[in-house]
Motif scaffolding. Structure first.
Motif, mmCIF file in Angstrom:
data_model
loop_
_atom_site.group_PDB
_atom_site.id
_atom_site.type_symbol
_atom_site.label_atom_id
_atom_site.label_comp_id
_atom_site.label_asym_id
_atom_site.label_seq_id
_atom_site.Cartn_x
_atom_site.Cartn_y
_atom_site.Cartn_z
ATOM 1 N N GLY A 110 14.744 -10.036 17.381
ATOM 2 C CA GLY A 110 13.973 -9.721 18.582
ATOM 3 C C GLY A 110 13.644 -8.248 18.713
ATOM 4 N N ARG A 111 14.306 -7.405 17.922
ATOM 5 C CA ARG A 111 14.018 -5.966 17.973
ATOM 6 C C ARG A 111 12.678 -5.678 17.292
ATOM 7 N NH1 ARG A 111 18.537 -2.817 19.077
ATOM 8 N NH2 ARG A 111 20.052 -4.090 20.200
ATOM 9 N N SER A 112 12.012 -4.653 17.779
ATOM 10 C CA SER A 112 10.717 -4.270 17.207
ATOM 11 C C SER A 112 10.542 -2.767 17.323
ATOM 12 C CB SER A 112 9.575 -4.987 17.938
ATOM 13 O OG SER A 112 9.454 -4.496 19.265
ATOM 14 N N ALA A 113 9.387 -2.286 16.846
ATOM 15 C CA ALA A 113 9.098 -0.855 16.911
ATOM 16 C C ALA A 113 9.040 -0.384 18.359
ATOM 17 C CB ALA A 113 7.781 -0.559 16.202
ATOM 18 N N ALA A 114 8.791 -1.311 19.283
ATOM 19 C CA ALA A 114 8.721 -0.967 20.702
ATOM 20 C C ALA A 114 10.074 -0.500 21.231
ATOM 21 C CB ALA A 114 8.232 -2.165 21.511
ATOM 22 N N ASP A 115 11.148 -0.870 20.535
ATOM 23 C CA ASP A 115 12.491 -0.451 20.944
ATOM 24 C C ASP A 115 12.821 0.955 20.466
ATOM 25 O OD1 ASP A 115 13.332 -2.951 22.196
ATOM 26 O OD2 ASP A 115 13.286 -3.785 20.177
ATOM 27 N N GLY A 116 11.906 1.549 19.717
ATOM 28 C CA GLY A 116 12.164 2.864 19.159
ATOM 29 C C GLY A 116 13.004 2.740 17.896
ATOM 30 N N THR A 117 13.379 3.849 17.318
ATOM 31 C CA THR A 117 14.195 3.832 16.113
ATOM 32 C C THR A 117 15.565 3.250 16.422
ATOM 33 O OG1 THR A 117 13.084 5.798 15.237
ATOM 34 C CG2 THR A 117 15.214 5.223 14.274
ATOM 35 N N THR B 293 0.851 -1.186 0.000
ATOM 36 C CA THR B 293 0.000 0.000 0.000
ATOM 37 C C THR B 293 0.888 1.238 0.000
ATOM 38 O OG1 THR B 293 -0.090 0.152 2.415
ATOM 39 C CG2 THR B 293 -1.730 -1.252 1.341
ATOM 40 N N GLN B 294 0.304 2.356 -0.334
ATOM 41 C CA GLN B 294 1.075 3.601 -0.342
ATOM 42 C C GLN B 294 1.558 3.932 1.060
ATOM 43 O OE1 GLN B 294 1.871 5.206 -3.289
ATOM 44 N NE2 GLN B 294 3.319 6.220 -1.905
ATOM 45 N N ALA B 295 0.745 3.575 2.053
ATOM 46 C CA ALA B 295 1.127 3.854 3.443
ATOM 47 C C ALA B 295 2.378 3.067 3.821
ATOM 48 C CB ALA B 295 -0.023 3.483 4.382
ATOM 49 N N MET B 296 2.475 1.833 3.353
ATOM 50 C CA MET B 296 3.643 1.001 3.644
ATOM 51 C C MET B 296 4.887 1.531 2.928
ATOM 52 S SD MET B 296 1.515 -2.539 3.217
ATOM 53 C CE MET B 296 2.919 -3.646 3.098
ATOM 54 N N ILE B 297 4.698 1.932 1.687
ATOM 55 C CA ILE B 297 5.808 2.488 0.906
ATOM 56 C C ILE B 297 6.315 3.769 1.544
ATOM 57 C CG2 ILE B 297 6.449 3.494 -1.325
ATOM 58 C CD1 ILE B 297 4.381 1.597 -2.608
ATOM 59 N N ASP B 298 5.385 4.615 1.952
ATOM 60 C CA ASP B 298 5.756 5.894 2.572
ATOM 61 C C ASP B 298 6.445 5.682 3.921
ATOM 62 O OD1 ASP B 298 4.682 7.214 0.419
ATOM 63 O OD2 ASP B 298 2.783 7.706 1.409
ATOM 64 N N ALA B 299 5.972 4.688 4.675
ATOM 65 C CA ALA B 299 6.555 4.416 5.993
ATOM 66 C C ALA B 299 8.008 3.976 5.852
ATOM 67 C CB ALA B 299 5.743 3.346 6.713
ATOM 68 N N ALA B 300 8.255 3.094 4.884
ATOM 69 C CA ALA B 300 9.623 2.622 4.640
ATOM 70 C C ALA B 300 10.511 3.776 4.185
ATOM 71 C CB ALA B 300 9.615 1.515 3.594
ATOM 72 N N SER B 301 9.972 4.623 3.321
ATOM 73 C CA SER B 301 10.724 5.767 2.806
ATOM 74 C C SER B 301 11.069 6.753 3.921
ATOM 75 C CB SER B 301 9.914 6.474 1.716
ATOM 76 O OG SER B 301 10.599 7.585 1.195
ATOM 77 N N SER B 302 10.123 6.975 4.831
ATOM 78 C CA SER B 302 10.353 7.899 5.942
ATOM 79 C C SER B 302 11.458 7.389 6.862
ATOM 80 C CB SER B 302 9.062 8.090 6.747
ATOM 81 O OG SER B 302 8.067 8.724 5.955
ATOM 82 N N ALA B 303 11.617 6.044 6.883
ATOM 83 C CA ALA B 303 12.659 5.441 7.717
ATOM 84 C C ALA B 303 14.007 5.414 6.996
ATOM 85 C CB ALA B 303 12.250 4.025 8.108
ATOM 86 N N ASN C 211 14.918 -0.732 10.067
ATOM 87 C CA ASN C 211 13.914 0.277 10.462
ATOM 88 C C ASN C 211 12.824 0.413 9.414
ATOM 89 O OD1 ASN C 211 14.868 1.190 13.018
ATOM 90 N ND2 ASN C 211 16.410 2.486 12.050
ATOM 91 N N ALA C 212 13.233 0.398 8.151
ATOM 92 C CA ALA C 212 12.273 0.535 7.044
ATOM 93 C C ALA C 212 11.327 -0.661 6.987
ATOM 94 C CB ALA C 212 13.021 0.690 5.721
ATOM 95 N N ALA C 213 11.881 -1.854 7.175
ATOM 96 C CA ALA C 213 11.053 -3.066 7.155
ATOM 97 C C ALA C 213 10.040 -3.056 8.283
ATOM 98 C CB ALA C 213 11.946 -4.303 7.232
ATOM 99 N N LEU C 214 10.501 -2.694 9.492
ATOM 100 C CA LEU C 214 9.584 -2.634 10.635
ATOM 101 C C LEU C 214 8.501 -1.580 10.428
ATOM 102 C CD1 LEU C 214 12.129 -2.916 13.610
ATOM 103 C CD2 LEU C 214 10.452 -4.640 12.871
ATOM 104 N N ALA C 215 8.893 -0.460 9.832
ATOM 105 C CA ALA C 215 7.925 0.612 9.577
ATOM 106 C C ALA C 215 6.873 0.167 8.568
ATOM 107 C CB ALA C 215 8.658 1.850 9.077
ATOM 108 N N ALA C 216 7.319 -0.539 7.538
ATOM 109 C CA ALA C 216 6.384 -0.991 6.504
ATOM 110 C C ALA C 216 5.384 -1.998 7.074
ATOM 111 C CB ALA C 216 7.175 -1.631 5.353
ATOM 112 N N ILE C 217 5.876 -2.944 7.875
ATOM 113 C CA ILE C 217 4.988 -3.931 8.480
ATOM 114 C C ILE C 217 4.028 -3.246 9.463
ATOM 115 C CG2 ILE C 217 4.862 -5.949 9.994
ATOM 116 C CD1 ILE C 217 5.757 -6.531 7.123
#
Length: 211
Positions: free
Chosen positions: A169-176, A79-89, A201-207
């Motif tokens: 084991g890292r996730s978005a909960a760990d922050g950037t 989705t565009q939201a996923m693409i944008d999230a990865a790009s922002s990261a 970071n980009a992969a986690l953001a997209a998911i």
């Protein structure tokens, strides 16, 4: 000019001769095009099969349960939201494949690209259904041999943990994730480590943007 030369010129310029030559050339082109098309049809399927095998190998390398995990050959729709999230990261989102264990969704294998020290690093990042990284595998790169390749080869950092393994084991909960903050770099290969970190970071953001 001799009559023989005049006769030859007459033959060479004969419309029937020109038409005959044109037809022969046309038929030859058709035959060559047909042969090339046939070869392409044969090799295209083989190339596609090899590419899929390589993709499966990379995906299996980042799965939490590689022996029991299967992957859908058709990637999910980005989705565009996923693409944008990865790009922002800082990364570029590629294909995302659903991972399944016993027919149920177990996570995702995310193809993502980020800048390294010598060019683009393309990597596969495994992410489970809880949004945690299950593995990182580099698909292609142009990093410096003996320096950046230490990162690609998952050599240990000063803490003794493989530079790629530290993301498991890292996730978005760990922050950037950031080199020098919560990610360790291999001495002399900080830029390459930073590129891998950006990709994760980009992969986690997209998911996370899948909804």
């Amino acid at each position: 000019m001799s009559s023989e030369v005049k006769q030859k010129e007459k033959v060479d310029m004969d419309p029937k001769y020109i038409i005959e030559l044109t037809v022969k050339l046309f038929v030859t082109c058709l035959v060559v095009a047909g042969l090339l098309g046939g070869v392409n049809a044969i090799t295209e399927d083989r190339i596609a099969a090899i590419n899929w095998e390589n993709t499966q190998e990379a995906m299996t390398a980042v799965a939490a349960d590689p022996e029991n995990t299967t992957f859908n050959e058709t990637p999910l729709e980005n989705t565009q939201a996923m693409i944008d999230a990865a790009s922002s990261a800082g990364g570029t989102l590629g294909a995302i494949y659903e991972a399944q264990v016993n027919g149920e969704t177990a996570g995702y294998a995310v193809t993502v690209s980020a800048s390294g020290s010598q060019g683009t690093i393309e990597m596969m990042v495994g992410v489970d259904t809880e949004g945690a990284v299950t593995g990182v595998s580099v698909v292609s790169h142009s990093e410096t041999s003996g320096i950046g390749t230490k990162v690609i080869g998952n050599e240990p950092t000063a803490s003794g943990v493989g530079v790629l393994d530290q993301f498991v084991g890292r996730s978005a909960a760990d922050g950037t994730l950031s080199v020098g903050s919560n990610v360790d770099a291999i001495t002399g290969a900080t830029v390459t480590t930073r590129g891998i970190t950006t990709g994760v970071n980009a992969a986690l953001a997209a998911i996370g943007a899948m909804g």
